[in-house]
Design a protein around this motif. Structure first.
Motif, PDB file in Angstrom:
ATOM      1  N   ARG A  61       0.833  -1.214   0.000  1.00  0.00           N
ATOM      2  CA  ARG A  61       0.000   0.000   0.000  1.00  0.00           C
ATOM      3  C   ARG A  61       0.866   1.263   0.000  1.00  0.00           C
ATOM      4  NH1 ARG A  61      -3.660  -3.374   2.923  1.00  0.00           N
ATOM      5  NH2 ARG A  61      -2.792  -2.849   4.942  1.00  0.00           N
ATOM      6  N   ASP A  62       1.931   1.265   0.789  1.00  0.00           N
ATOM      7  CA  ASP A  62       2.819   2.431   0.815  1.00  0.00           C
ATOM      8  C   ASP A  62       3.506   2.639  -0.537  1.00  0.00           C
ATOM      9  OD1 ASP A  62       2.205   3.114   3.427  1.00  0.00           O
ATOM     10  OD2 ASP A  62       3.956   2.106   4.291  1.00  0.00           O
ATOM     11  N   LEU A  63       3.912   1.545  -1.183  1.00  0.00           N
ATOM     12  CA  LEU A  63       4.541   1.667  -2.506  1.00  0.00           C
ATOM     13  C   LEU A  63       3.530   2.191  -3.531  1.00  0.00           C
ATOM     14  CD1 LEU A  63       6.992   1.305  -4.303  1.00  0.00           C
ATOM     15  CD2 LEU A  63       6.369  -1.098  -4.568  1.00  0.00           C
ATOM     16  N   GLU A  64       2.307   1.681  -3.489  1.00  0.00           N
ATOM     17  CA  GLU A  64       1.261   2.175  -4.385  1.00  0.00           C
ATOM     18  C   GLU A  64       1.008   3.663  -4.160  1.00  0.00           C
ATOM     19  OE1 GLU A  64      -1.872  -0.511  -3.336  1.00  0.00           O
ATOM     20  OE2 GLU A  64      -1.018  -2.158  -4.511  1.00  0.00           O
ATOM     21  N   ASP A  65       0.943   4.078  -2.898  1.00  0.00           N
ATOM     22  CA  ASP A  65       0.731   5.495  -2.573  1.00  0.00           C
ATOM     23  C   ASP A  65       1.900   6.353  -3.054  1.00  0.00           C
ATOM     24  OD1 ASP A  65      -1.656   4.769  -1.358  1.00  0.00           O
ATOM     25  OD2 ASP A  65      -0.886   4.982   0.697  1.00  0.00           O
ATOM     26  N   TRP A  66       3.125   5.838  -2.904  1.00  0.00           N
ATOM     27  CA  TRP A  66       4.313   6.595  -3.293  1.00  0.00           C
ATOM     28  C   TRP A  66       4.341   6.833  -4.801  1.00  0.00           C
ATOM     29  CZ3 TRP A  66       8.564   5.467  -6.384  1.00  0.00           C
ATOM     30  CH2 TRP A  66       9.603   6.407  -6.338  1.00  0.00           C
ATOM     31  N   VAL A  67       4.097   5.793  -5.610  1.00  0.00           N
ATOM     32  CA  VAL A  67       4.133   6.004  -7.063  1.00  0.00           C
ATOM     33  C   VAL A  67       2.997   6.924  -7.502  1.00  0.00           C
ATOM     34  CG1 VAL A  67       5.379   3.875  -7.631  1.00  0.00           C
ATOM     35  CG2 VAL A  67       2.911   3.887  -7.718  1.00  0.00           C
ATOM     36  N   ALA A  68       1.869   6.871  -6.810  1.00  0.00           N
ATOM     37  CA  ALA A  68       0.763   7.774  -7.138  1.00  0.00           C
ATOM     38  C   ALA A  68       1.139   9.225  -6.836  1.00  0.00           C
ATOM     39  CB  ALA A  68      -0.496   7.382  -6.374  1.00  0.00           C
ATOM     40  N   ALA A  69       1.927   9.433  -5.788  1.00  0.00           N
ATOM     41  CA  ALA A  69       2.365  10.792  -5.450  1.00  0.00           C
ATOM     42  C   ALA A  69       3.453  11.285  -6.405  1.00  0.00           C
ATOM     43  CB  ALA A  69       2.873  10.834  -4.009  1.00  0.00           C
ATOM     44  N   VAL A  70       4.332  10.394  -6.819  1.00  0.00           N
ATOM     45  CA  VAL A  70       5.428  10.775  -7.720  1.00  0.00           C
ATOM     46  C   VAL A  70       4.915  11.045  -9.131  1.00  0.00           C
ATOM     47  CG1 VAL A  70       7.535   9.923  -8.826  1.00  0.00           C
ATOM     48  CG2 VAL A  70       7.202   9.595  -6.380  1.00  0.00           C
ATOM     49  N   ALA A  71       3.932  10.253  -9.585  1.00  0.00           N
ATOM     50  CA  ALA A  71       3.361  10.416 -10.923  1.00  0.00           C
ATOM     51  C   ALA A  71       1.835  10.501 -10.782  1.00  0.00           C
ATOM     52  CB  ALA A  71       3.767   9.254 -11.817  1.00  0.00           C
ATOM     53  N   PRO A  72       1.345  11.647 -10.308  1.00  0.00           N
ATOM     54  CA  PRO A  72      -0.099  11.781 -10.058  1.00  0.00           C
ATOM     55  C   PRO A  72      -0.898  11.980 -11.352  1.00  0.00           C
ATOM     56  CG  PRO A  72       0.986  13.853  -9.625  1.00  0.00           C
ATOM     57  CD  PRO A  72       2.073  12.855  -9.946  1.00  0.00           C
ATOM     58  N   GLU A  73      -2.181  11.683 -11.268  1.00  0.00           N
ATOM     59  CA  GLU A  73      -3.064  12.028 -12.376  1.00  0.00           C
ATOM     60  C   GLU A  73      -3.143  13.546 -12.443  1.00  0.00           C
ATOM     61  OE1 GLU A  73      -6.838  10.096 -12.536  1.00  0.00           O
ATOM     62  OE2 GLU A  73      -5.970   8.135 -12.060  1.00  0.00           O
ATOM     63  N   SER A  74      -3.148  14.070 -13.674  1.00  0.00           N
ATOM     64  CA  SER A  74      -3.156  15.515 -13.846  1.00  0.00           C
ATOM     65  C   SER A  74      -3.670  15.870 -15.233  1.00  0.00           C
ATOM     66  CB  SER A  74      -1.729  16.056 -13.678  1.00  0.00           C
ATOM     67  OG  SER A  74      -1.651  17.400 -14.102  1.00  0.00           O
ATOM     68  N   ALA A  75      -4.390  16.960 -15.318  1.00  0.00           N
ATOM     69  CA  ALA A  75      -4.857  17.458 -16.614  1.00  0.00           C
ATOM     70  C   ALA A  75      -3.721  18.116 -17.395  1.00  0.00           C
ATOM     71  CB  ALA A  75      -5.997  18.446 -16.405  1.00  0.00           C
ATOM     72  N   ALA A  76      -2.563  18.287 -16.762  1.00  0.00           N
ATOM     73  CA  ALA A  76      -1.437  18.961 -17.411  1.00  0.00           C
ATOM     74  C   ALA A  76      -0.718  18.077 -18.431  1.00  0.00           C
ATOM     75  CB  ALA A  76      -0.441  19.430 -16.349  1.00  0.00           C
ATOM     76  N   TYR A  77      -0.924  16.759 -18.406  1.00  0.00           N
ATOM     77  CA  TYR A  77      -0.259  15.877 -19.369  1.00  0.00           C
ATOM     78  C   TYR A  77      -0.871  16.046 -20.757  1.00  0.00           C
ATOM     79  CZ  TYR A  77       1.416  13.371 -15.200  1.00  0.00           C
ATOM     80  OH  TYR A  77       1.993  13.034 -14.005  1.00  0.00           O
ATOM     81  N   ARG A  78      -0.019  16.070 -21.772  1.00  0.00           N
ATOM     82  CA  ARG A  78      -0.499  16.129 -23.151  1.00  0.00           C
ATOM     83  C   ARG A  78      -1.149  14.806 -23.565  1.00  0.00           C
ATOM     84  NH1 ARG A  78       4.098  19.305 -23.188  1.00  0.00           N
ATOM     85  NH2 ARG A  78       5.451  17.517 -23.431  1.00  0.00           N
ATOM     86  N   HIS A  79      -0.529  13.689 -23.154  1.00  0.00           N
ATOM     87  CA  HIS A  79      -1.018  12.366 -23.557  1.00  0.00           C
ATOM     88  C   HIS A  79      -2.108  11.895 -22.586  1.00  0.00           C
ATOM     89  CE1 HIS A  79      -0.974   8.318 -25.189  1.00  0.00           C
ATOM     90  NE2 HIS A  79      -0.894   7.857 -23.955  1.00  0.00           N
ATOM     91  N   GLN A  80      -3.352  11.923 -23.072  1.00  0.00           N
ATOM     92  CA  GLN A  80      -4.492  11.453 -22.276  1.00  0.00           C
ATOM     93  C   GLN A  80      -5.451  10.681 -23.174  1.00  0.00           C
ATOM     94  OE1 GLN A  80      -6.195  13.770 -19.249  1.00  0.00           O
ATOM     95  NE2 GLN A  80      -4.401  15.055 -18.979  1.00  0.00           N
ATOM     96  N   ASP A  81      -4.905   9.968 -24.150  1.00  0.00           N
ATOM     97  CA  ASP A  81      -5.723   9.260 -25.140  1.00  0.00           C
ATOM     98  C   ASP A  81      -6.726   8.308 -24.510  1.00  0.00           C
ATOM     99  OD1 ASP A  81      -4.131  10.608 -26.902  1.00  0.00           O
ATOM    100  OD2 ASP A  81      -3.117   8.842 -27.708  1.00  0.00           O
ATOM    101  N   GLU A  82      -6.368   7.666 -23.409  1.00  0.00           N
ATOM    102  CA  GLU A  82      -7.251   6.686 -22.785  1.00  0.00           C
ATOM    103  C   GLU A  82      -7.729   7.144 -21.408  1.00  0.00           C
ATOM    104  OE1 GLU A  82      -5.750   2.650 -22.982  1.00  0.00           O
ATOM    105  OE2 GLU A  82      -4.548   3.211 -24.710  1.00  0.00           O
ATOM    106  N   GLY A  83      -7.652   8.429 -21.144  1.00  0.00           N
ATOM    107  CA  GLY A  83      -8.158   8.957 -19.885  1.00  0.00           C
ATOM    108  C   GLY A  83      -7.072   9.542 -19.011  1.00  0.00           C
ATOM    109  N   PRO A  84      -7.462  10.092 -17.859  1.00  0.00           N
ATOM    110  CA  PRO A  84      -6.520  10.795 -16.994  1.00  0.00           C
ATOM    111  C   PRO A  84      -5.494   9.895 -16.313  1.00  0.00           C
ATOM    112  CG  PRO A  84      -8.681  10.704 -15.970  1.00  0.00           C
ATOM    113  CD  PRO A  84      -8.836  10.166 -17.363  1.00  0.00           C
TER     114      PRO A  84
END
Length: 138
Positions: A61-84
């Protein structure tokens, strides 16, 4: 020198670490080799492979939380072909990697006491994933 290969097909329920140790070790043991090297390769760009502790679920769970914090979902990404969750999934796979190598001694994979092999699904929805296994040894 012998070799054996197989593709392991997995259905993930969505994001998270999904342990595949039993399937991988069982296949490797069944090849009847004494010493060698197993290579695992994830055939996707939005999922990855990791070796991690398999005793305490809080580690996962901590590893899952860490990668989510390092690479969060964001509208700022150009590539969103399959969603956020699309681009963050690619970033998370780049951070954690798609290939593992594990030695085989005395017919068994040389994993530590608390080590497990995981497919790390980085997308929110379920996916069909393939992991190529290649064992070289004798």
């Amino acid at each position: 020198m012998r070799q054996a290969a197989r593709t392991l097909t997995l259905q993930t329920p969505g994001q998270g670490l999904h342990e595949i140790t039993r399937e991988v070790c069982g296949w490797a043991y069944g090849q009847g080799m004494s010493t060698g090297l197993l290579t695992l390769f994830c055939r996707h760009t939005s999922a990855s492979l990791v070796i991690q502790e398999n005793a305490g679920p809080d580690v996962r769970r901590d590893l899952e939380d860490w990668v989510a914090a390092v690479a969060p979902e964001s509208a700022a990404y150009r590539h969103q072909d399959e969603g956020p969750d699309d681009m963050p999934a690619h970033l998370r796979a780049a951070l954690t990697g798609v290939q593992l190598s594990i030695p085989l001694f005395d017919g068994r994979l040389v994993l530590g006491t608390w080590q497990g092999i995981y497919l790390f699904e980085h997308r929110r929805r379920p996916h069909r994933r393939e992991v190529a296994l290649h064992l070289l040894g004798d």
